[in-house]
Design a protein around this motif. Structure first.
Motif, PDB file in Angstrom:
ATOM      1  N   VAL A   1      16.513   8.393  -0.061  1.00  0.00           N
ATOM      2  CA  VAL A   1      16.344   9.703   0.361  1.00  0.00           C
ATOM      3  C   VAL A   1      16.783  10.685  -0.893  1.00  0.00           C
ATOM      4  O   VAL A   1      17.886  10.579  -1.472  1.00  0.00           O
ATOM      5  CB  VAL A   1      17.565  10.125   1.572  1.00  0.00           C
ATOM      6  N   ALA A   2      16.014  11.648  -1.117  1.00  0.00           N
ATOM      7  CA  ALA A   2      16.389  12.576  -2.021  1.00  0.00           C
ATOM      8  C   ALA A   2      16.435  13.965  -1.439  1.00  0.00           C
ATOM      9  O   ALA A   2      15.618  14.595  -1.002  1.00  0.00           O
ATOM     10  CB  ALA A   2      15.212  12.647  -3.126  1.00  0.00           C
ATOM     11  N   VAL A   3      17.824  14.627  -1.895  1.00  0.00           N
ATOM     12  CA  VAL A   3      18.009  15.822  -1.233  1.00  0.00           C
ATOM     13  C   VAL A   3      17.574  16.755  -2.591  1.00  0.00           C
ATOM     14  O   VAL A   3      18.162  16.708  -3.590  1.00  0.00           O
ATOM     15  CB  VAL A   3      19.470  16.107  -0.781  1.00  0.00           C
ATOM     16  N   VAL A   4      16.725  17.794  -2.120  1.00  0.00           N
ATOM     17  CA  VAL A   4      15.999  18.336  -3.487  1.00  0.00           C
ATOM     18  C   VAL A   4      16.679  19.725  -3.355  1.00  0.00           C
ATOM     19  O   VAL A   4      16.276  20.613  -2.120  1.00  0.00           O
ATOM     20  CB  VAL A   4      14.546  18.313  -3.259  1.00  0.00           C
ATOM     21  N   THR A   5      17.309  20.283  -4.174  1.00  0.00           N
ATOM     22  CA  THR A   5      17.811  21.762  -4.008  1.00  0.00           C
ATOM     23  C   THR A   5      17.088  22.465  -5.559  1.00  0.00           C
ATOM     24  O   THR A   5      16.685  22.003  -6.502  1.00  0.00           O
ATOM     25  CB  THR A   5      19.378  21.806  -4.250  1.00  0.00           C
ATOM     26  N   GLY A   6      17.137  23.984  -5.352  1.00  0.00           N
ATOM     27  CA  GLY A   6      16.602  24.460  -6.284  1.00  0.00           C
ATOM     28  C   GLY A   6      16.178  25.793  -5.713  1.00  0.00           C
ATOM     29  O   GLY A   6      15.925  25.854  -4.669  1.00  0.00           O
ATOM     30  N   PRO A   7      16.208  26.990  -6.298  1.00  0.00           N
ATOM     31  CA  PRO A   7      15.830  28.382  -6.047  1.00  0.00           C
ATOM     32  C   PRO A   7      14.392  28.372  -5.347  1.00  0.00           C
ATOM     33  O   PRO A   7      13.667  27.288  -5.725  1.00  0.00           O
ATOM     34  CB  PRO A   7      16.062  29.270  -7.096  1.00  0.00           C
ATOM     35  N   ASN A   8      14.055  29.218  -4.680  1.00  0.00           N
ATOM     36  CA  ASN A   8      12.733  29.691  -4.200  1.00  0.00           C
ATOM     37  C   ASN A   8      11.733  29.718  -5.639  1.00  0.00           C
ATOM     38  O   ASN A   8      12.346  29.974  -6.329  1.00  0.00           O
ATOM     39  CB  ASN A   8      12.645  30.797  -3.636  1.00  0.00           C
ATOM     40  N   MET A   9      10.738  29.170  -5.354  1.00  0.00           N
ATOM     41  CA  MET A   9       9.552  29.318  -6.378  1.00  0.00           C
ATOM     42  C   MET A   9       9.978  28.274  -7.663  1.00  0.00           C
ATOM     43  O   MET A   9       9.286  28.356  -8.693  1.00  0.00           O
ATOM     44  CB  MET A   9       9.451  30.535  -6.870  1.00  0.00           C
ATOM     45  N   SER A  10      10.956  27.386  -7.389  1.00  0.00           N
ATOM     46  CA  SER A  10      11.212  26.433  -8.519  1.00  0.00           C
ATOM     47  C   SER A  10      10.238  25.382  -8.559  1.00  0.00           C
ATOM     48  O   SER A  10      10.200  24.588  -9.627  1.00  0.00           O
ATOM     49  CB  SER A  10      12.703  26.072  -8.371  1.00  0.00           C
ATOM     50  N   GLY A  11       9.676  25.104  -7.494  1.00  0.00           N
ATOM     51  CA  GLY A  11       8.450  24.152  -7.474  1.00  0.00           C
ATOM     52  C   GLY A  11       8.877  23.072  -6.503  1.00  0.00           C
ATOM     53  O   GLY A  11       8.335  21.943  -6.482  1.00  0.00           O
ATOM     54  N   LYS A  12      10.035  22.988  -5.831  1.00  0.00           N
ATOM     55  CA  LYS A  12      10.102  22.126  -4.685  1.00  0.00           C
ATOM     56  C   LYS A  12       9.168  21.593  -3.902  1.00  0.00           C
ATOM     57  O   LYS A  12       8.985  20.578  -3.705  1.00  0.00           O
ATOM     58  CB  LYS A  12      11.351  22.637  -3.665  1.00  0.00           C
ATOM     59  N   SER A  13       8.419  22.504  -3.091  1.00  0.00           N
ATOM     60  CA  SER A  13       7.361  22.014  -2.375  1.00  0.00           C
ATOM     61  C   SER A  13       6.278  21.198  -2.987  1.00  0.00           C
ATOM     62  O   SER A  13       5.656  20.360  -2.719  1.00  0.00           O
ATOM     63  CB  SER A  13       6.713  23.091  -1.440  1.00  0.00           C
ATOM     64  N   THR A  14       6.015  22.063  -4.162  1.00  0.00           N
ATOM     65  CA  THR A  14       4.862  21.168  -4.926  1.00  0.00           C
ATOM     66  C   THR A  14       5.132  19.985  -5.314  1.00  0.00           C
ATOM     67  O   THR A  14       4.298  19.027  -4.989  1.00  0.00           O
ATOM     68  CB  THR A  14       4.662  22.039  -6.378  1.00  0.00           C
ATOM     69  N   TYR A  15       6.705  19.625  -5.561  1.00  0.00           N
ATOM     70  CA  TYR A  15       6.982  18.513  -5.979  1.00  0.00           C
ATOM     71  C   TYR A  15       6.825  17.307  -4.860  1.00  0.00           C
ATOM     72  O   TYR A  15       6.234  16.393  -4.956  1.00  0.00           O
ATOM     73  CB  TYR A  15       8.325  18.407  -6.601  1.00  0.00           C
ATOM     74  N   MET A  16       7.383  17.832  -3.655  1.00  0.00           N
ATOM     75  CA  MET A  16       7.307  16.926  -2.394  1.00  0.00           C
ATOM     76  C   MET A  16       5.817  16.407  -2.269  1.00  0.00           C
ATOM     77  O   MET A  16       5.681  15.358  -2.033  1.00  0.00           O
ATOM     78  CB  MET A  16       8.099  17.490  -1.568  1.00  0.00           C
TER      79      MET A  16
ATOM     80  N   ASP B   1      19.206  37.339 -19.666  1.00  0.00           N
ATOM     81  CA  ASP B   1      19.319  38.832 -19.514  1.00  0.00           C
ATOM     82  C   ASP B   1      19.134  39.191 -17.942  1.00  0.00           C
ATOM     83  O   ASP B   1      18.191  39.713 -17.734  1.00  0.00           O
ATOM     84  CB  ASP B   1      18.318  39.441 -20.367  1.00  0.00           C
ATOM     85  N   GLY B   2      19.446  38.322 -17.222  1.00  0.00           N
ATOM     86  CA  GLY B   2      19.390  38.443 -15.678  1.00  0.00           C
ATOM     87  C   GLY B   2      18.054  38.229 -15.307  1.00  0.00           C
ATOM     88  O   GLY B   2      17.611  38.200 -14.015  1.00  0.00           O
ATOM     89  N   ASP B   3      17.086  37.752 -16.028  1.00  0.00           N
ATOM     90  CA  ASP B   3      15.719  37.390 -15.531  1.00  0.00           C
ATOM     91  C   ASP B   3      15.648  35.984 -15.485  1.00  0.00           C
ATOM     92  O   ASP B   3      16.075  34.956 -16.270  1.00  0.00           O
ATOM     93  CB  ASP B   3      14.416  37.793 -16.381  1.00  0.00           C
ATOM     94  N   VAL B   4      14.823  35.345 -14.421  1.00  0.00           N
ATOM     95  CA  VAL B   4      15.004  33.957 -14.088  1.00  0.00           C
ATOM     96  C   VAL B   4      13.577  33.340 -14.495  1.00  0.00           C
ATOM     97  O   VAL B   4      12.547  33.917 -14.217  1.00  0.00           O
ATOM     98  CB  VAL B   4      15.026  33.597 -12.577  1.00  0.00           C
ATOM     99  N   THR B   5      13.601  32.238 -15.142  1.00  0.00           N
ATOM    100  CA  THR B   5      12.234  31.579 -15.496  1.00  0.00           C
ATOM    101  C   THR B   5      12.234  30.119 -15.024  1.00  0.00           C
ATOM    102  O   THR B   5      13.412  29.456 -15.229  1.00  0.00           O
ATOM    103  CB  THR B   5      12.211  31.311 -17.210  1.00  0.00           C
ATOM    104  N   PHE B   6      11.382  29.922 -14.097  1.00  0.00           N
ATOM    105  CA  PHE B   6      11.368  28.513 -13.614  1.00  0.00           C
ATOM    106  C   PHE B   6      10.803  27.595 -14.509  1.00  0.00           C
ATOM    107  O   PHE B   6       9.798  27.828 -15.140  1.00  0.00           O
ATOM    108  CB  PHE B   6      10.806  28.493 -12.074  1.00  0.00           C
ATOM    109  N   LEU B   7      11.696  26.330 -14.559  1.00  0.00           N
ATOM    110  CA  LEU B   7      11.176  25.395 -15.479  1.00  0.00           C
ATOM    111  C   LEU B   7      10.340  24.426 -14.767  1.00  0.00           C
ATOM    112  O   LEU B   7       9.393  23.449 -15.365  1.00  0.00           O
ATOM    113  CB  LEU B   7      12.440  24.617 -16.211  1.00  0.00           C
ATOM    114  N   HIS B   8      10.309  24.228 -13.490  1.00  0.00           N
ATOM    115  CA  HIS B   8       9.477  23.374 -12.786  1.00  0.00           C
ATOM    116  C   HIS B   8       9.828  21.858 -13.077  1.00  0.00           C
ATOM    117  O   HIS B   8       8.931  21.145 -12.833  1.00  0.00           O
ATOM    118  CB  HIS B   8       7.846  23.788 -12.910  1.00  0.00           C
ATOM    119  N   ARG B   9      11.093  21.639 -13.553  1.00  0.00           N
ATOM    120  CA  ARG B   9      11.419  20.448 -14.063  1.00  0.00           C
ATOM    121  C   ARG B   9      12.398  19.930 -13.000  1.00  0.00           C
ATOM    122  O   ARG B   9      13.394  20.428 -12.797  1.00  0.00           O
ATOM    123  CB  ARG B   9      11.743  20.703 -15.454  1.00  0.00           C
TER     124      ARG B   9
END
Ligand code: ADP
Length: 887
Positions: free
Chosen positions: A597-612, A741-749
């Motif tokens: 079982v892998a519990v996958v966390t991360g903010p929205n848009m970070s790539g969780k559903s793509t990964y699964m 600087d308060g901006d989020v960049t998703f690394l999708h990693r």
């Protein structure tokens, strides 16, 4: 004539009768009004001795698009053709319904789309309801399937998988449209065709021993019913000869993908909101319609037999290594016509001369394909090459008999080649000599009469004539008989011209009908080879799919997976569709050798559903027999893929989203095995945080203890990551992002461990939430507010314990027990909880009156019962209030 019409409408009372009258299919009275309205046709009137009738007509020559419109509008269409030559008939022309067009039994290419399948299905059950039969036929190609399952639920699931466009609701399987995930036409056909004895008779006309093909009464009855219905719609009194292969399958022979999984993995269609493409679009660059259809079948039913998977993989691999030959084969295959449908038409007696030529052109390709295949080194390919019967007899027959570029009409000559039939050749010679004689007549008569302006012509009414202008009438010979007088000329014929004319016409007419007869003989001879033709079609289709999978593998850099491993282990895996649309796709590993079982966390848009999804798609592709988008992949053979994804998509479904979510979870927890793959994208979000988290927690434990399936669980409940500390088989994965600087960049990693920081507020800001809300959220996180929960049990005095970031603070026991809020709280949990408090705090200092109201109002919304328009209005209203408050 009207009596005849009404009789037919009564006989076919569940269909709309299109009644041929010359060049039109007419409808009358109410039906005419319906048709005129639906198809935007002009409503006219017919008057005869029996009365006045409203009337709307569809041109016979161009009926397909109109029929399509009627099918779309939910009609069945009964085509009543004139079955007698109008000129030959004495009195009323006889008409009969020659076929019934329904969504599941359409055979016209125009209505079907290239390379598609279109099934009509029937369901039957035995008396106790513990054995169910599902049978389906594609009437355009003759493909026929039957399977048996042990419950109504499974029967519906099998139906979903076949996705027929029409289902016969038999006496024991009335289906409720609401329980189906797609929208087939439900047809209430004659229940008698479902009776055991009758069904046995029907099936026996297709296979010598029905019991060898279908297992048990329910399967027999479903098969009998669907075949009987297919015959009925095709206007045939007997069996459809090209439905010669009834394939029985056991659902356990395939990877089970129910409708939910097919939909959420976006195999064939993307879901409503998604702008991307389905998986099939990456794969279906097949050379032929045959290949396309087979590819869809394979994708719908990936294999579970390791040897069979390996056999396909061997073949694909062989083609990846032989690029030049592969492209040569694909080039040839692109000239292949849709033999399955052609054979269907030939066998139903509906093929025209062009269809036969198309068949021949396809067969002409076969020797070249075999040569291009060369010394194939995979067993599957050797078998295919052997199965490629060149059918020289059929090719030769069509080649000798049918003109290369024949007309569409088969009754008006020009179809059969010279040299094929002596009698026909003689007739054509007579005709030609006659015409030559006439062609020379002008010169001869000018010479004989000395009239230079004399001319020979022909018209429809008077036939051949010799025309002499008025000034020359005195030179007309005695043997001319007057035929017609014009203003400036007279037209004549001679006995010889008359005789020749009759000869020409007689020969032409007889030749035309002889040609038609010969054509039909040829067509029947070809139809007799249906089985061989279908085998060639199958082999070409498979070759097409295998070379296509190889081409995709080469083009997109896929690797051959190792199948049969104990656990999933993917190195550098990619999402086959998303990687096509992104400029740079970040590959990710997925290794389940040490944990299930892998519990996958991360903010929205970070790539969780793509990964699964990519993990699931890689497994599905491998079991289809294809290479996979990864650097390396060791994969087990899965028995089933379950998905529980995005309840919010199903708002229109009627059921409350939470109920639906729980129903899906129930299905998964009951049916998954240790060979299954489960994707859970949020569980328990439709209820309170405490309940939701408790359910998610307990689900994870249950999956680990009782199910043992490989499971990817994406969640916003950051607290869930604490399970990994307690359990060997559970591990945490998280998606990283960088914040500058308060901006989020998703690394999708993807990375080991739980995510440790909250990005929710920044994501909210990125999404355009008003600055005031963002700022206030930051303040709340920083400073917190004292909160008294409604039940008065728990008091949390600030947000920091929730959103503190850094390492997780682990609850001692499952959260349901303590109601504990701990850990490096993930964004949305924190936000949820904030609103919990905001509305729950009674009359304590309001942090902000407007926010409080907005939150309260949102809670009031019954999402399942809100129309999109209401939702928009509400959203607008809430937004305006926040804006007002800011200004
Ligand atoms: P989540 O489920 O965490 O909300 P998604 O899986 O929906 O995130 O992905 C969000 C966006 O990021 C999508 O638009 C997707 O195209 C992109 N994305 C996801 N994974 C990757 C990846 N590995 N490489 C590049 N882009 C990705």
């Amino acid at each position: 004539m009207m009596a005849q019409y009404f009789e037919l409408t009564e006989q076919y009372d569940d269909a709309l009768v299109l009644f041929q009258n010359g060049d039109f299919y007419q409808t009358y009275c109410e039906a005419a009004e319906e048709v005129a309205r639906r198809l935007e046709l002009t409503l006219t009137k017919r008057e005869d001795s029996t009365g006045t009738y409203r009337m709307a007509g569809i041109p016979v020559d161009n009926a397909a698009s109109y029929v399509e419109g009627l099918l779309d509008a939910g009609y069945r269409v009964a085509i009543a053709e004139q079955v007698e030559d109008a000129e030959a008939a004495s009195g009323l022309v006889d008409r009969a319904v020659t076929r019934i067009v329904t969504p599941g039994t359409v055979v016209d290419d125009e209505l079907l789309g290239a390379g598609t399948t279109n099934y009509v299905a029937a369901v039957a059950a035995d008396e106790d309801g513990d054995s169910w039969g599902v049978a389906a036929v594609d009437v355009s190609t003759g493909e026929s399937l039957v399977t048996g399952v042990d419950s109504r639920e499974r029967a519906v699931e099998e139906l979903e998988r076949v996705a027929p466009s029409e289902v016969l609701t038999g006496p024991d399987a009335a289906l409720d449209p609401d329980e189906l995930d797609w929208e087939p036409m439900l047809t209430d056909h004659d229940p008698a065709v479902f009776a055991s004895e009758r069904a046995r008779e029907t099936v026996a006309a297709y296979v010598p021993n029905p019991d060898a093909v279908v297992a048990g009464d329910a399967e027999l009855r479903a098969t009998g019913a669907v075949l009987a219905y297919a015959e009925y719609t095709q206007g045939d009194d007997g069996p459809l000869a090209y439905v010669s292969r009834i394939t029985r399958y056991d659902p356990r022979e395939y990877l089970r993908l129910d409708a939910t999984a097919v939909r959420s993995l976006e195999l064939f269609e993307t879901r409503g909101h998604s702008a991307g493409e389905p998986l099939v679009s990456v794969l279906e660059d097949t050379a032929s319609a045959l290949g396309r259809r087979l590819l869809h079948r394979w994708l719908r039913r990936p294999l579970v037999d390791e040897a069979a998977i390996e056999a396909r993989l061997d073949a694909v691999e062989a083609w990846t290594r032989r690029g030049v030959d592969r492209e040569a084969v694909r080039d040839l295959l692109s000239e292949v016509y849709d033999v399955e449908r052609l054979v269907g038409r030939v066998s139903r007696g509906r093929a025209n001369a062009r269809d036969l030529r198309s068949l021949k052109e396809t067969l002409d390709v076969v020797p070249g394909v075999k040569t291009a295949m060369g010394e194939v080194d995979a067993e599957r390919l050797r078998n295919l090459r052997d199965a490629l019967d060149e059918l020289e007899d059929v090719r030769d027959l069509i080649g000798r008999a049918i003109q290369p570029d024949p007309p569409v009409e088969v009754t008006e000559g020009g179809v059969v080649r010279a040299g094929f039939d002596d009698e026909l050749d003689d007739l054509r010679t007579t005709e030609r000599e006659g015409r030559e004689w006439v062609a020379d007549l002008e010169a001869r008569e000018r010479e004989r009469t000395g009239i230079d302006s004399l001319s020979v012509g022909h018209n429809q009414v008077h036939g051949y004539y010799i025309e002499v202008t008025k000034p020359n009438l005195d030179r007309v010979p005695d043997d001319y008989t007057r035929r017609q007088t014009l203003k400036n000329a007279e037209r004549y014929y001679t006995p010889e011209l008359k005789r020749r004319e009759d000869e020409i016409l007689g020969a032409a007419e007889r030749a035309d009908s002889l040609e038609y007869e010969l054509f039909r003989e040829v067509r029947d001879d070809v139809a007799a080879e249906t089985d061989r033709l279908q085998s060639v079609a199958d082999a070409l289709a498979e070759l097409d799919v295998l070379t296509t999978l190889a081409a995709v593998a080469v083009d997109h850099d896929y690797v051959r997976p190792t199948v049969g491993a104990a656990d999933i282990s993917i190195r550098g895996g990619r999402h086959p569709v998303v990687e096509q649309t992104r400029e740079s796709f970040v590959p990710n590993d997925a290794d389940f050798t040490d944990a299930d079982v892998a519990v996958v966390t991360g903010p929205n848009m970070s790539g969780k559903s793509t990964y699964m999804r990519q993990v699931a798609l890689i497994c599905v592709l491998a079991q289809v027999g294809g290479f996979v988008p990864a650097d390396a992949a060791d994969l087990p053979v899965l028995d089933r893929v379950f998905t529980r994804v995005g309840a919010s998509d199903d708002i229109a479904g009627g059921q409350s989203t939470f109920m639906r979510e729980m129903a899906e979870l129930t299905d998964i927890l009951h049916n998954a095995t240790e060979d299954s793959l489960i994707l859970l994208d949020e569980v328990g979000r439709g209820t309170s945080t405490t309940d939701g988290l408790a359910i998610a927690w307990a689900t994870t434990e249950f999956v680990d203890d009782e199910v043992g399936a490989t499971t990817l669980f994406a969640t916003h409940y950051h607290e869930l990551t604490a399970i990994a500390d307690e359990r060997e088989a559970v591990r945490n994965l998280h998606f990283t992002a960088s914040r500058e600087d308060g901006d989020v960049t998703f690394l999708h990693r993807v990375a080991e461990g739980a995510s440790s920081s909250s990005y929710g507020v920044e994501v909210a800001a990125l999404a355009g939430v008003p600055e005031a809300v963002v700022e206030r959220s930051r303040t709340l996180i920083e400073e917190g507010v004292p909160v008294q929960r409604e039940d008065g049990r728990t008091t949390l005095d600030d947000f920091r314990g929730v959103a503190g970031g850094g390492g997780a603070t682990v609850p001692d026991s499952p959260p349901g027990a303590t109601n504990g809020r701990a850990g490096g709280g993930d964004d949305e949990t924190a936000v949820n909880d904030a609103s919990d408090r905001l509305t729950a705090r009674g009359d304590a200092d309001p942090p902000d009156e407007t926010l409080r109201e907005v939150a309260a109002e949102l809670r009031e919304v019954d999402v399942a019962d809100t129309t999109p328009l209401e939702a928009l209005n509400l959203l607008n209203d809430l937004r305006t209030r926040l804006d007002d408050r800011d200004s």
